[in-house]
Design an enzyme around this catalytic site. Structure first.
Site, PDB file in Angstrom:
ATOM      1  N   SER A 199      37.419   7.781 -19.464  1.00 47.95           N
ATOM      2  CA  SER A 199      38.678   8.457 -19.141  1.00 47.95           C
ATOM      3  C   SER A 199      39.336   8.906 -20.429  1.00 47.95           C
ATOM      4  O   SER A 199      39.201   8.241 -21.474  1.00 47.95           O
ATOM      5  CB  SER A 199      39.623   7.511 -18.386  1.00 47.95           C
ATOM      6  OG  SER A 199      40.914   8.086 -18.273  1.00 47.95           O
ATOM      7  N   TYR A 243      44.174  -0.318 -18.116  1.00 47.27           N
ATOM      8  CA  TYR A 243      43.063   0.543 -17.701  1.00 47.27           C
ATOM      9  C   TYR A 243      42.541   1.332 -18.897  1.00 47.27           C
ATOM     10  O   TYR A 243      41.323   1.442 -19.105  1.00 47.27           O
ATOM     11  CB  TYR A 243      43.553   1.483 -16.608  1.00 47.27           C
ATOM     12  CG  TYR A 243      42.603   2.593 -16.221  1.00 47.27           C
ATOM     13  CD1 TYR A 243      41.576   2.371 -15.310  1.00 47.27           C
ATOM     14  CD2 TYR A 243      42.759   3.876 -16.742  1.00 47.27           C
ATOM     15  CE1 TYR A 243      40.718   3.399 -14.934  1.00 47.27           C
ATOM     16  CE2 TYR A 243      41.902   4.905 -16.378  1.00 47.27           C
ATOM     17  CZ  TYR A 243      40.895   4.667 -15.476  1.00 47.27           C
ATOM     18  OH  TYR A 243      40.046   5.687 -15.112  1.00 47.27           O
TER      19      TYR A 243
END
Length: 256
Positions: free
Chosen positions: A151, A165
């Protein structure tokens, strides 16, 4: 010097988190490229079967198997099933990942942090380890490729949203570089893809269904990505056209 030819047998690829979103788009994209596809899913059995049916409609074989990537026994079951049903595994797309609800870091419950680390880090490591045991020439394999879905959060940090995250995705990128160096001499390429904000139902699960469009305001492309655009990048990294690409972290983010 001519480039070495990669093994041209029909590829067999395991996709974790393959029932919806980027995973489902990748399954269909790979089916069109001639891959047999093993679809790992945690809870969405009906969605996983729909993805499998779409793969079959595209002319490829598919099998869907329940999988919690943080459970070593379930990881082994998926790879055993795919090998028995579809043939020797030649590729892994480590796509399964979770974020937990959006929010400030100081308000993030410990159990949420632990689960995100279990799935995104431990789960990716377990799946990569099993895939490498299948593909590495040191273990009798014929080589192959691993692509992990990271990501942009890995470099942006995601303050006020999900720093935990972001940290797990940075770990995935570090894993990519290390495994590429360790297993390149054994015939396995390892890369990762860093999507930006993509139109999937992950945003609703975080608590903000419109988040992808909100992020478009700060994305140079001025729009969210489509799952198929990430799938195209994954398909290229798995293909012979990427035969000299390993240890890469490919950003697919609309310029973010």
């Amino acid at each position: 010097m001519p480039r070495p030819r990669e093994n041209r047998r029909q590829p067999v690829t395991v996709i974790t988190g393959g029932s919806r979103g980027i995973g489902a788009a990748t399954a269909l994209r790979l089916a069109r490229a001639g891959h047999r596809v093993g679809i790992g899913y945690e809870r969405a059995a009906e969605a996983a079967e729909r993805t499998a049916e779409a793969v079959r409609a595209a002319g490829a074989e598919a099998v869907a198997v329940r999988l919690d990537t943080s459970d070593e026994a379930q990881v082994d079951t998926v790879f055993d099933t795919v090998r028995e049903r579809l043939g020797p595994v030649t590729g892994l797309v480590a796509n399964a990942g979770i974020s937990g609800p959006l929010g400030r870091f100081t308000e993030t419950p410990t159990e949420v942090m632990r689960r995100v680390v279990d799935v995104n880090v431990t789960g990716t490591l377990l799946c990569a380890r099993r895939a490498l045991r299948e593909m590495s020439t040191a273990y009798g394999g014929q080589g192959g490729a691993v692509v992990s879905i990271s990501s942009c959060a890995a470099t942006l940090g995601s303050p006020g949203e999900y720093v935990h995250y972001a940290a797990t995705k940075a770990a995935v990128d570090a894993m990519t570089v290390g495994l590429a160096k360790e297993f390149g001499p054994e015939g396995v390429r390892v890369n990762s893809v860093q999507p930006g904000s993509v139109l999937t139902d992950m945003h609703a699960a975080m608590g903000d269904p419109d988040r992808a469009w909100k992020k478009a305001e700060v994305t140079p492309a001025r729009r969210p990505g489509e799952p198929e655009e990430i799938a195209d990048a994954v398909a290229w990294l798995l293909s012979p056209e990427a035969s000299f690409t390993s240890g890469a972290v490919l950003r697919v983010s609309g310029g973010l």
